[in-house]
Scaffold this motif. Structure first.
Motif, PDB file in Angstrom:
ATOM      1  N   ILE A 282      15.320   4.959   0.309  1.00  9.05           N
ATOM      2  CA  ILE A 282      14.888   3.893  -0.593  1.00  9.05           C
ATOM      3  C   ILE A 282      13.632   4.335  -1.330  1.00  9.05           C
ATOM      4  CG2 ILE A 282      14.177   1.478  -0.767  1.00  9.05           C
ATOM      5  CD1 ILE A 282      15.559   1.032   1.958  1.00  9.05           C
ATOM      6  N   GLU A 283      13.660   4.275  -2.646  1.00 14.28           N
ATOM      7  CA  GLU A 283      12.486   4.582  -3.456  1.00 14.28           C
ATOM      8  C   GLU A 283      12.182   3.388  -4.350  1.00 14.28           C
ATOM      9  OE1 GLU A 283      10.828   7.794  -6.775  1.00 14.28           O
ATOM     10  OE2 GLU A 283      12.528   8.295  -5.482  1.00 14.28           O
ATOM     11  N   ILE A 284      10.958   2.925  -4.287  1.00 22.58           N
ATOM     12  CA  ILE A 284      10.534   1.767  -5.074  1.00 22.58           C
ATOM     13  C   ILE A 284       9.316   2.160  -5.902  1.00 22.58           C
ATOM     14  CG2 ILE A 284       9.535  -0.558  -4.948  1.00 22.58           C
ATOM     15  CD1 ILE A 284      11.248  -1.055  -2.482  1.00 22.58           C
ATOM     16  N   GLY A 285       9.371   1.861  -7.186  1.00 22.58           N
ATOM     17  CA  GLY A 285       8.255   2.144  -8.081  1.00 22.58           C
ATOM     18  C   GLY A 285       7.640   0.854  -8.590  1.00 22.58           C
ATOM     19  N   LEU A 286       6.307   0.773  -8.563  1.00 20.30           N
ATOM     20  CA  LEU A 286       5.577  -0.399  -9.030  1.00 20.30           C
ATOM     21  C   LEU A 286       4.662   0.017 -10.176  1.00 20.30           C
ATOM     22  CD1 LEU A 286       4.608  -1.914  -5.557  1.00 20.30           C
ATOM     23  CD2 LEU A 286       6.470  -2.651  -7.058  1.00 20.30           C
ATOM     24  N   VAL A 287       4.721  -0.734 -11.283  1.00 18.74           N
ATOM     25  CA  VAL A 287       3.934  -0.426 -12.476  1.00 18.74           C
ATOM     26  C   VAL A 287       2.746  -1.373 -12.551  1.00 18.74           C
ATOM     27  CG1 VAL A 287       3.945  -0.196 -14.989  1.00 18.74           C
ATOM     28  CG2 VAL A 287       6.007   0.361 -13.664  1.00 18.74           C
ATOM     29  N   ALA A 288       1.539  -0.791 -12.593  1.00 16.01           N
ATOM     30  CA  ALA A 288       0.325  -1.603 -12.655  1.00 16.01           C
ATOM     31  C   ALA A 288       0.179  -2.254 -14.026  1.00 16.01           C
ATOM     32  CB  ALA A 288      -0.898  -0.736 -12.363  1.00 16.01           C
ATOM     33  N   PRO A 289      -0.433  -3.442 -14.078  1.00 18.63           N
ATOM     34  CA  PRO A 289      -0.675  -4.092 -15.376  1.00 18.63           C
ATOM     35  C   PRO A 289      -1.582  -3.232 -16.257  1.00 18.63           C
ATOM     36  CG  PRO A 289      -1.048  -5.606 -13.558  1.00 18.63           C
ATOM     37  CD  PRO A 289      -0.906  -4.247 -12.962  1.00 18.63           C
ATOM     38  N   SER A 290      -1.465  -3.395 -17.552  1.00 16.62           N
ATOM     39  CA  SER A 290      -2.265  -2.623 -18.491  1.00 16.62           C
ATOM     40  C   SER A 290      -3.751  -2.893 -18.281  1.00 16.62           C
ATOM     41  CB  SER A 290      -1.879  -2.998 -19.934  1.00 16.62           C
ATOM     42  OG  SER A 290      -2.689  -2.306 -20.859  1.00 16.62           O
ATOM     43  N   GLY A 291      -4.543  -1.827 -18.175  1.00 16.28           N
ATOM     44  CA  GLY A 291      -5.990  -1.947 -18.040  1.00 16.28           C
ATOM     45  C   GLY A 291      -6.473  -2.222 -16.643  1.00 16.28           C
ATOM     46  N   GLU A 292      -5.567  -2.255 -15.659  1.00 14.86           N
ATOM     47  CA  GLU A 292      -6.017  -2.553 -14.291  1.00 14.86           C
ATOM     48  C   GLU A 292      -6.863  -1.408 -13.740  1.00 14.86           C
ATOM     49  OE1 GLU A 292      -4.205  -3.303  -9.815  1.00 14.86           O
ATOM     50  OE2 GLU A 292      -3.056  -3.874 -11.582  1.00 14.86           O
ATOM     51  N   MET A 293      -7.901  -1.748 -13.012  1.00 20.05           N
ATOM     52  CA  MET A 293      -8.796  -0.755 -12.429  1.00 20.05           C
ATOM     53  C   MET A 293      -8.176  -0.191 -11.140  1.00 20.05           C
ATOM     54  SD  MET A 293     -11.126  -0.628 -14.629  1.00 20.05           S
ATOM     55  CE  MET A 293     -12.337   0.381 -13.770  1.00 20.05           C
ATOM     56  N   THR A 294      -8.830   0.811 -10.620  1.00 17.96           N
ATOM     57  CA  THR A 294      -8.328   1.505  -9.434  1.00 17.96           C
ATOM     58  C   THR A 294      -8.260   0.579  -8.221  1.00 17.96           C
ATOM     59  OG1 THR A 294      -9.326   3.529 -10.235  1.00 17.96           O
ATOM     60  CG2 THR A 294      -8.688   3.473  -7.919  1.00 17.96           C
ATOM     61  N   ARG A 295      -7.139   0.691  -7.467  1.00 16.20           N
ATOM     62  CA  ARG A 295      -7.021   0.017  -6.179  1.00 16.20           C
ATOM     63  C   ARG A 295      -7.276   1.039  -5.082  1.00 16.20           C
ATOM     64  NH1 ARG A 295      -2.513  -4.723  -6.156  1.00 16.20           N
ATOM     65  NH2 ARG A 295      -2.399  -5.135  -8.388  1.00 16.20           N
ATOM     66  N   SER A 296      -7.797   0.601  -3.994  1.00 16.44           N
ATOM     67  CA  SER A 296      -8.082   1.516  -2.896  1.00 16.44           C
ATOM     68  C   SER A 296      -6.793   1.917  -2.193  1.00 16.44           C
ATOM     69  CB  SER A 296      -9.031   0.854  -1.898  1.00 16.44           C
ATOM     70  OG  SER A 296      -8.368  -0.223  -1.231  1.00 16.44           O
ATOM     71  N   PHE A 297      -6.859   3.022  -1.488  1.00 15.53           N
ATOM     72  CA  PHE A 297      -5.697   3.460  -0.735  1.00 15.53           C
ATOM     73  C   PHE A 297      -5.336   2.447   0.346  1.00 15.53           C
ATOM     74  CE2 PHE A 297      -6.965   7.657  -2.392  1.00 15.53           C
ATOM     75  CZ  PHE A 297      -5.738   8.061  -2.892  1.00 15.53           C
ATOM     76  N   ALA A 298      -6.335   1.788   0.900  1.00 14.36           N
ATOM     77  CA  ALA A 298      -6.071   0.771   1.915  1.00 14.36           C
ATOM     78  C   ALA A 298      -5.241  -0.371   1.327  1.00 14.36           C
ATOM     79  CB  ALA A 298      -7.388   0.232   2.483  1.00 14.36           C
ATOM     80  N   GLU A 299      -5.587  -0.792   0.100  1.00 16.31           N
ATOM     81  CA  GLU A 299      -4.806  -1.850  -0.555  1.00 16.31           C
ATOM     82  C   GLU A 299      -3.379  -1.399  -0.812  1.00 16.31           C
ATOM     83  OE1 GLU A 299      -7.550  -4.462  -3.401  1.00 16.31           O
ATOM     84  OE2 GLU A 299      -7.766  -2.312  -3.794  1.00 16.31           O
ATOM     85  N   LEU A 300      -3.223  -0.154  -1.263  1.00 14.35           N
ATOM     86  CA  LEU A 300      -1.877   0.365  -1.526  1.00 14.35           C
ATOM     87  C   LEU A 300      -1.067   0.458  -0.243  1.00 14.35           C
ATOM     88  CD1 LEU A 300      -2.730   3.190  -4.085  1.00 14.35           C
ATOM     89  CD2 LEU A 300      -1.889   0.897  -4.562  1.00 14.35           C
ATOM     90  N   ASP A 301      -1.709   0.833   0.850  1.00 17.86           N
ATOM     91  CA  ASP A 301      -1.010   0.886   2.133  1.00 17.86           C
ATOM     92  C   ASP A 301      -0.560  -0.500   2.582  1.00 17.86           C
ATOM     93  OD1 ASP A 301      -1.087   3.599   2.444  1.00 17.86           O
ATOM     94  OD2 ASP A 301      -2.966   3.606   3.574  1.00 17.86           O
ATOM     95  N   GLU A 302      -1.387  -1.515   2.302  1.00 18.06           N
ATOM     96  CA  GLU A 302      -1.018  -2.887   2.647  1.00 18.06           C
ATOM     97  C   GLU A 302       0.195  -3.329   1.835  1.00 18.06           C
ATOM     98  OE1 GLU A 302      -4.413  -5.321   2.070  1.00 18.06           O
ATOM     99  OE2 GLU A 302      -5.554  -4.479   3.753  1.00 18.06           O
ATOM    100  N   ILE A 303       0.219  -2.965   0.550  1.00 14.04           N
ATOM    101  CA  ILE A 303       1.360  -3.310  -0.302  1.00 14.04           C
ATOM    102  C   ILE A 303       2.614  -2.608   0.202  1.00 14.04           C
ATOM    103  CG2 ILE A 303       2.331  -3.101  -2.625  1.00 14.04           C
ATOM    104  CD1 ILE A 303      -0.537  -3.374  -3.702  1.00 14.04           C
ATOM    105  N   ARG A 304       2.457  -1.354   0.574  1.00 11.77           N
ATOM    106  CA  ARG A 304       3.583  -0.582   1.094  1.00 11.77           C
ATOM    107  C   ARG A 304       4.122  -1.208   2.379  1.00 11.77           C
ATOM    108  NH1 ARG A 304       1.050   3.726   1.571  1.00 11.77           N
ATOM    109  NH2 ARG A 304       1.455   4.499  -0.536  1.00 11.77           N
ATOM    110  N   GLN A 305       3.218  -1.656   3.236  1.00 17.06           N
ATOM    111  CA  GLN A 305       3.631  -2.295   4.482  1.00 17.06           C
ATOM    112  C   GLN A 305       4.372  -3.593   4.206  1.00 17.06           C
ATOM    113  OE1 GLN A 305       3.340  -1.081   7.739  1.00 17.06           O
ATOM    114  NE2 GLN A 305       4.785  -2.773   7.994  1.00 17.06           N
ATOM    115  N   GLU A 306       3.942  -4.327   3.194  1.00 17.12           N
ATOM    116  CA  GLU A 306       4.637  -5.567   2.830  1.00 17.12           C
ATOM    117  C   GLU A 306       6.075  -5.266   2.402  1.00 17.12           C
ATOM    118  OE1 GLU A 306       2.534  -7.947   0.012  1.00 17.12           O
ATOM    119  OE2 GLU A 306       0.609  -7.691   1.028  1.00 17.12           O
ATOM    120  N   ILE A 307       6.262  -4.191   1.650  1.00 19.21           N
ATOM    121  CA  ILE A 307       7.614  -3.809   1.236  1.00 19.21           C
ATOM    122  C   ILE A 307       8.462  -3.449   2.452  1.00 19.21           C
ATOM    123  CG2 ILE A 307       8.955  -2.074  -0.021  1.00 19.21           C
ATOM    124  CD1 ILE A 307       6.718  -1.944  -2.066  1.00 19.21           C
ATOM    125  N   ALA A 308       7.856  -2.677   3.376  1.00 21.08           N
ATOM    126  CA  ALA A 308       8.583  -2.312   4.596  1.00 21.08           C
ATOM    127  C   ALA A 308       8.976  -3.551   5.388  1.00 21.08           C
ATOM    128  CB  ALA A 308       7.732  -1.374   5.449  1.00 21.08           C
TER     129      ALA A 308
END
Length: 331
Positions: A282-308
């Motif tokens: 399974i491969e899922i791609g998420l596109v950030a809104p235009s102009g959004e600032m950097t998210r931390s790796f911890a936040e991205l890991d939380e999003i990934r866990q939500e998908i799992a």
């Protein structure tokens, strides 16, 4: 690599893939389940070889083509189970530099070969039965044949139930095919047993002239009725080899991506799925809104866990990759 705003996006994507692949590969299949699979396949091979040899010898003794076909069908199963055992051991090795996604793709190949061989056996048996009828049938000693095939049918059904129960917690296509083969063998044997008993009744009822046609007729009937089952195996294996996305898995992945994307305000999402044996890629791609600032790796890991979690948790059998980007063309 294109960038929008800061150039953090490609780096995030690279780290995300590496981390999730490493964690998922470790959890795809436990060592215990692999050993259990190999043990069950080894037991199946031993029992299959013994019953096949006994069937060939007994079939020649009573001159029954149906019994010989039953034994031949079982012998094919033993050979394919031996191949499946080899594939199981390769899968247990995990990935290497040559096969970097592991050996999961061998499962549908084995299933395809198994299905094609059984299809060939069934077609041959139908033609052999038809030829027997057209040539006047054959005389068979039905009494001992009924006893032998009845015992054989019980053994086959017992093995089917044993493998099914013991492999309940193992998502193994190899064991599923093996259990189905035992079930089919049991149905064939019991069907032949019933036909032999019926033939004895015909002889006692002064219909002895029909007796020579019973063996080829039952052979043709059983082989023809079993033909759709290996054809289903061939169809399912072919879909996996051609990387056709399973509809249910595709719907599940898209729904999980949609929920998480809307929850965190992503501009778009995309999902891609495929199945290879017992593993769902399974491969899922998420596109950030235009102009959004950097998210931390911890936040991205939380999003990934939500998908799992939306996919049912980090369960064995899912190779999950989550991509984060600001440019839609990267998904």
């Amino acid at each position: 690599m294109p960038t929008k705003g800061k150039s953090f996006v490609p780096i995030i994507r690279e780290r995300s893939n590496a981390e999730i692949r490493q964690s998922k590969k470790a959890s795809i299949m436990s060592k215990t389940s692999t050993q259990q699979e190999q043990k069950l396949l080894a037991i199946s091979i031993a029992v299959t070889v013994l019953t096949a040899i006994a069937g060939v010898v007994f079939g020649l003794m009573i001159q029954s083509r149906t019994v010989i076909f039953d034994a031949f069908y079982t012998l094919i199963d033993s050979v394919m189970t031996l191949v499946a055992l080899g594939v199981s051991r390769l899968i247990a090795r995990g990935d290497d530099r040559l096969f970097q996604y592991g050996y999961w793709h061998l499962e549908p190949l084995v299933a395809l070969v198994n299905g094609l061989v059984l299809v060939t056996a069934c077609v041959y048996a139908v033609l052999e039965g038809l030829n027997g009828i057209l040539s006047g049938g054959r005389v068979v000693d039905f009494g001992p044949g009924a006893i032998f095939t009845g015992i054989g049918g019980v053994i086959c059904l017992t093995m089917a139930a044993f493998i099914h129960i013991r492999s309940t917690n193992i998502q193994s296509e190899l064991l599923r095919i093996d259990a189905r083969a035992w079930l089919l063998g049991g149905v064939i044997s019991l069907g032949v047993c019933i036909s032999f008993i019926t033939c004895n009744l015909l002889v006692e009822a002064e219909y002895a002239y029909l007796a020579p046609y019973v063996d080829p007729f039952v052979l043709m009937l059983l082989a023809g009725s079993l033909l759709p089952l290996p054809l289903q195996t061939v169809w399912r294996a072919t879909r996996e080899i051609l990387l056709i996305a399973p509809p249910e898995l595709d719907r599940t992945a898209r729904e999980a991506a949609r929920i998480v994307s809307e929850r965190h305000g992503f501009a778009a999402f995309e999902s891609h799925v495929m199945k290879a044996g017992r593993v769902n890629f399974i491969e899922i791609g998420l596109v950030a809104p235009s102009g959004e600032m950097t998210r931390s790796f911890a936040e991205l890991d939380e999003i990934r866990q939500e998908i799992a979690d939306e996919l049912g948790g980090a369960v064995p059998g899912h190779w999950l990759t989550v991509d984060f980007t600001a440019d839609k063309r990267w998904i």
